[in-house]
Design a protein around this motif. Structure first.
Motif, PDB file in Angstrom:
ATOM      1  N   MET A  38      35.287  23.285  -9.482  1.00 14.30           N
ATOM      2  CA  MET A  38      34.255  22.308  -9.316  1.00 14.30           C
ATOM      3  C   MET A  38      33.157  22.808  -8.189  1.00 14.30           C
ATOM      4  O   MET A  38      33.432  23.223  -7.363  1.00 14.30           O
ATOM      5  N   SER A  39      31.812  22.511  -8.735  1.00 15.97           N
ATOM      6  CA  SER A  39      30.889  23.101  -7.719  1.00 15.97           C
ATOM      7  C   SER A  39      30.588  22.031  -6.582  1.00 15.97           C
ATOM      8  O   SER A  39      31.184  20.800  -6.688  1.00 15.97           O
ATOM      9  N   ASP A  40      29.967  22.540  -5.567  1.00 19.35           N
ATOM     10  CA  ASP A  40      30.078  21.487  -4.483  1.00 19.35           C
ATOM     11  C   ASP A  40      28.995  20.446  -4.721  1.00 19.35           C
ATOM     12  O   ASP A  40      28.984  19.105  -4.550  1.00 19.35           O
ATOM     13  N   LEU A  41      28.099  20.598  -5.724  1.00 17.72           N
ATOM     14  CA  LEU A  41      27.008  19.421  -5.956  1.00 17.72           C
ATOM     15  C   LEU A  41      27.761  18.426  -6.855  1.00 17.72           C
ATOM     16  O   LEU A  41      27.593  17.445  -6.643  1.00 17.72           O
ATOM     17  N   PHE A  42      28.833  19.085  -7.642  1.00 20.95           N
ATOM     18  CA  PHE A  42      29.745  18.087  -8.604  1.00 20.95           C
ATOM     19  C   PHE A  42      30.389  17.313  -7.795  1.00 20.95           C
ATOM     20  O   PHE A  42      30.285  15.835  -7.653  1.00 20.95           O
ATOM     21  N   GLU A  43      30.975  17.663  -6.533  1.00 18.59           N
ATOM     22  CA  GLU A  43      31.696  17.032  -5.591  1.00 18.59           C
ATOM     23  C   GLU A  43      30.969  16.202  -4.686  1.00 18.59           C
ATOM     24  O   GLU A  43      31.290  14.995  -4.418  1.00 18.59           O
ATOM     25  N   LEU A  44      29.671  16.460  -4.586  1.00 20.18           N
ATOM     26  CA  LEU A  44      28.693  15.672  -3.822  1.00 20.18           C
ATOM     27  C   LEU A  44      28.441  14.391  -4.578  1.00 20.18           C
ATOM     28  O   LEU A  44      28.317  13.169  -4.210  1.00 20.18           O
ATOM     29  N   GLY A  45      28.046  14.638  -5.914  1.00 14.31           N
ATOM     30  CA  GLY A  45      27.854  13.471  -6.981  1.00 14.31           C
ATOM     31  C   GLY A  45      29.033  12.469  -6.865  1.00 14.31           C
ATOM     32  O   GLY A  45      28.809  11.218  -6.888  1.00 14.31           O
ATOM     33  N   LYS A  46      30.231  13.203  -7.066  1.00 15.22           N
ATOM     34  CA  LYS A  46      31.493  12.108  -6.992  1.00 15.22           C
ATOM     35  C   LYS A  46      31.474  11.281  -5.712  1.00 15.22           C
ATOM     36  O   LYS A  46      31.761  10.104  -5.734  1.00 15.22           O
TER      37      LYS A  46
ATOM     38  N   GLU B 106      22.412  19.995 -16.844  1.00 15.82           N
ATOM     39  CA  GLU B 106      24.093  20.366 -16.508  1.00 15.82           C
ATOM     40  C   GLU B 106      24.668  19.239 -16.335  1.00 15.82           C
ATOM     41  O   GLU B 106      24.015  18.222 -15.761  1.00 15.82           O
ATOM     42  N   PRO B 107      26.102  18.940 -16.548  1.00 14.61           N
ATOM     43  CA  PRO B 107      26.729  17.858 -16.305  1.00 14.61           C
ATOM     44  C   PRO B 107      26.630  17.240 -14.835  1.00 14.61           C
ATOM     45  O   PRO B 107      26.524  16.069 -14.509  1.00 14.61           O
ATOM     46  N   THR B 108      26.724  18.533 -13.999  1.00 12.43           N
ATOM     47  CA  THR B 108      26.415  18.166 -12.420  1.00 12.43           C
ATOM     48  C   THR B 108      25.207  17.526 -12.302  1.00 12.43           C
ATOM     49  O   THR B 108      25.215  16.828 -11.419  1.00 12.43           O
ATOM     50  N   ASP B 109      24.128  18.216 -12.716  1.00 11.73           N
ATOM     51  CA  ASP B 109      22.895  17.316 -12.430  1.00 11.73           C
ATOM     52  C   ASP B 109      22.962  16.116 -12.814  1.00 11.73           C
ATOM     53  O   ASP B 109      22.200  15.242 -12.284  1.00 11.73           O
ATOM     54  N   ILE B 110      23.541  15.746 -14.008  1.00 12.21           N
ATOM     55  CA  ILE B 110      23.260  14.228 -14.439  1.00 12.21           C
ATOM     56  C   ILE B 110      24.053  13.488 -13.577  1.00 12.21           C
ATOM     57  O   ILE B 110      23.559  12.289 -13.227  1.00 12.21           O
ATOM     58  N   LEU B 111      25.248  13.831 -13.169  1.00 13.92           N
ATOM     59  CA  LEU B 111      26.383  13.114 -12.469  1.00 13.92           C
ATOM     60  C   LEU B 111      25.475  12.658 -11.125  1.00 13.92           C
ATOM     61  O   LEU B 111      25.457  11.573 -10.640  1.00 13.92           O
ATOM     62  N   LEU B 112      25.156  13.916 -10.437  1.00 12.07           N
ATOM     63  CA  LEU B 112      24.304  13.779  -9.125  1.00 12.07           C
ATOM     64  C   LEU B 112      23.183  12.781  -9.350  1.00 12.07           C
ATOM     65  O   LEU B 112      22.912  11.965  -8.437  1.00 12.07           O
ATOM     66  N   SER B 113      22.398  12.902 -10.527  1.00  9.13           N
ATOM     67  CA  SER B 113      21.081  12.146 -10.557  1.00  9.13           C
ATOM     68  C   SER B 113      21.573  10.458 -10.856  1.00  9.13           C
ATOM     69  O   SER B 113      20.758   9.603 -10.085  1.00  9.13           O
ATOM     70  N   ILE B 114      22.724  10.225 -11.429  1.00 10.96           N
ATOM     71  CA  ILE B 114      22.972   9.061 -11.483  1.00 10.96           C
ATOM     72  C   ILE B 114      23.503   8.552  -9.852  1.00 10.96           C
ATOM     73  O   ILE B 114      23.205   7.390  -9.439  1.00 10.96           O
ATOM     74  N   ALA B 115      24.317   9.485  -9.211  1.00 11.27           N
ATOM     75  CA  ALA B 115      24.500   8.963  -7.883  1.00 11.27           C
ATOM     76  C   ALA B 115      23.244   8.700  -6.997  1.00 11.27           C
ATOM     77  O   ALA B 115      23.079   7.954  -6.264  1.00 11.27           O
ATOM     78  N   MET B 116      22.085   9.463  -7.518  1.00 13.18           N
ATOM     79  CA  MET B 116      20.995   9.275  -6.551  1.00 13.18           C
ATOM     80  C   MET B 116      20.468   8.024  -6.858  1.00 13.18           C
ATOM     81  O   MET B 116      19.958   7.312  -6.044  1.00 13.18           O
ATOM     82  N   ILE B 117      20.390   7.563  -8.320  1.00 13.74           N
ATOM     83  CA  ILE B 117      20.211   6.168  -8.458  1.00 13.74           C
ATOM     84  C   ILE B 117      20.982   5.148  -7.702  1.00 13.74           C
ATOM     85  O   ILE B 117      20.287   4.035  -7.360  1.00 13.74           O
ATOM     86  N   LEU B 118      21.962   5.351  -7.677  1.00 15.78           N
ATOM     87  CA  LEU B 118      22.978   4.196  -7.061  1.00 15.78           C
ATOM     88  C   LEU B 118      22.583   4.244  -5.528  1.00 15.78           C
ATOM     89  O   LEU B 118      22.787   3.336  -4.905  1.00 15.78           O
TER      90      LEU B 118
END
Ligand code: SF4
Ligand code: SF4
Length: 359
Positions: A1-9, A214-226
């Motif tokens: 898992m990338s760092d960005l994915f972990e950040l998103g989670k 990328e899935p990571t981009d989308i996950l992180l973007s949703i987290a940014m909205i939150l």
């Protein structure tokens, strides 16, 4: 898992207040990625992802589809189109059906293919269906300029080009549609930048994040909205920074407005919206297929059970359509959202129909 994915989670956990939230993606490729990579499953249950009017084929009105079919029935011409359009059902036929009956219809990858055909066959009329949001319009502009320079008299376009910001404005004003955040489209924003979305947080208090694919981009973007919701500071952020700049691409924007001008436009599902489409400017009207090939008035009759309009507004999920999966499938599409590779019904059918509880 990338760092960005972990950040998103991590952010999803940290900034989730638990309140029910509707987050709309306004890009067909985001819709596909969300379904394909099972991103819904990774989100807390209070976050509901809904698909919006993000696919240009899907939002093309039933009227325009029928008008194109009527034109090829009334005139002897060569029609060029991108792949998905050929399968969209009109009221009584589709371009694919017409092709099988001998109409001259070619699937192309670029409007330049159509223009080149016109140049090499000056005795034949050529019509190109110009479709897409701000992403594809610059290429249509270049083709029209080239046709003008070369004095091509037998080349015409049927513009169904549309602008994304007016559609978002209609959605945030609509009382039925309750949106708490927008995942803004990546490619469109590479052209127009992020500034045209500023009215959304400013006037409506709704967060926007321009997301990569990328899935990571989308996950992180949703987290940014939150995070924006948690902090009570709605704004427009760019997650897709490698490609999107706030000011967009000036050369591409200038190219669009050299040749096209905003006009009122009919969208499937969203109706007629002021200044939401692009039509050729007066000096280029001789390339306008709508004027060159007039046909008698038509009255479209979309399939009565198809709820593509509601799906495109995010009011219904594809599997809430009673035709979803039976009889409507990608092999036998009844509405455009099941045809297009970016359509939400096709995405849900391909990747999520076996897990309807997570939709
Ligand atoms: S052109 Fe790009 S931004 Fe627009 S809907 Fe398709 S994938 Fe999304
Ligand atoms: S499942 Fe088919 S009929 Fe139903 S909304 Fe989607 S495209 Fe239309």
């Amino acid at each position: 898992m990338s760092d960005l994915f972990e950040l998103g989670k991590k952010w999803l956990k940290k900034y989730n207040t638990g309140q029910p939230l509707n987050i709309m993606e306004v890009c067909g490729t985001h819709t596909m990625a969300i379904s394909r990579y099972g991103l819904r499953q990774l989100l807390p249950p209070n976050i509901n992802l809904i698909s919006g009017p993000g696919c240009p084929v899907c939002v093309t009105s039933a009227y325009d589809i029928d008008l194109i079919l009527e034109i090829i029935n009334n005139y002897d011409l060569n029609l060029f189109t991108f792949g998905d359009m050929i399968r969209v059902p009109g009221s009584s036929s589709s371009l694919l059906e017409q092709k099988s009956r001998g109409k001259k219809i070619t699937v192309c990858y670029s409007p330049l293919d159509a223009l080149n055909f016109a140049i090499h066959n000056p005795d034949q009329s050529v019509l190109f269906i110009a479709i897409g949001f701000e992403t594809t319009t610059p290429l249509s502009s270049i083709v029209i300029k080239r046709a003008e320079e070369n004095q091509v008299r037998n080349f015409f376009i049927f513009s169904t080009h549309k602008l994304v910001p007016p559609a978002l404005e209609l959605l945030v004003k609509d009382k039925q549609v309750k949106i708490d955040g927008f995942l803004c489209p990546g490619h469109v924003s590479a052209i127009i930048g992020s500034r045209p979305y500023h009215f959304i947080p400013l006037e409506y208090g709704i967060p926007c994040v321009v997301s990569g694919f990328e899935p990571t981009d989308i996950l992180l973007s949703i987290a940014m909205i939150l995070r924006q919701i948690y902090q009570g500071k709605p704004s427009v952020e760019i997650q897709y920074k490698t490609v999107v700049k706030p000011e967009g691409n000036r050369v591409a924007i200038d190219n669009i407005y050299d040749v096209f001008q905003p006009v009122d436009c009919l969208w499937r599902g969203l109706g007629n919206m002021p200044c939401s489409g692009l039509e050729l400017k007066p000096e280029y009207q001789r390339f306008n297929a709508r004027l060159r090939f007039p046909v008698p008035e038509i009255k479209p009759r979309p399939h009565p059970g198809c709820v593509c309009g509601e799906v495109l507004k995010g009011l219904l999920k594809p599997n809430q359509c009673r035709l979803f999966g039976q009889p409507c499938t990608p092999q036998n599409p009844i509405g455009p959202c099941m045809v297009s590779s970016e359509g939400s019904c096709a995405a849900y059918y391909r990747y999520e129909r076996l897990n309807p509880e997570r939709i």
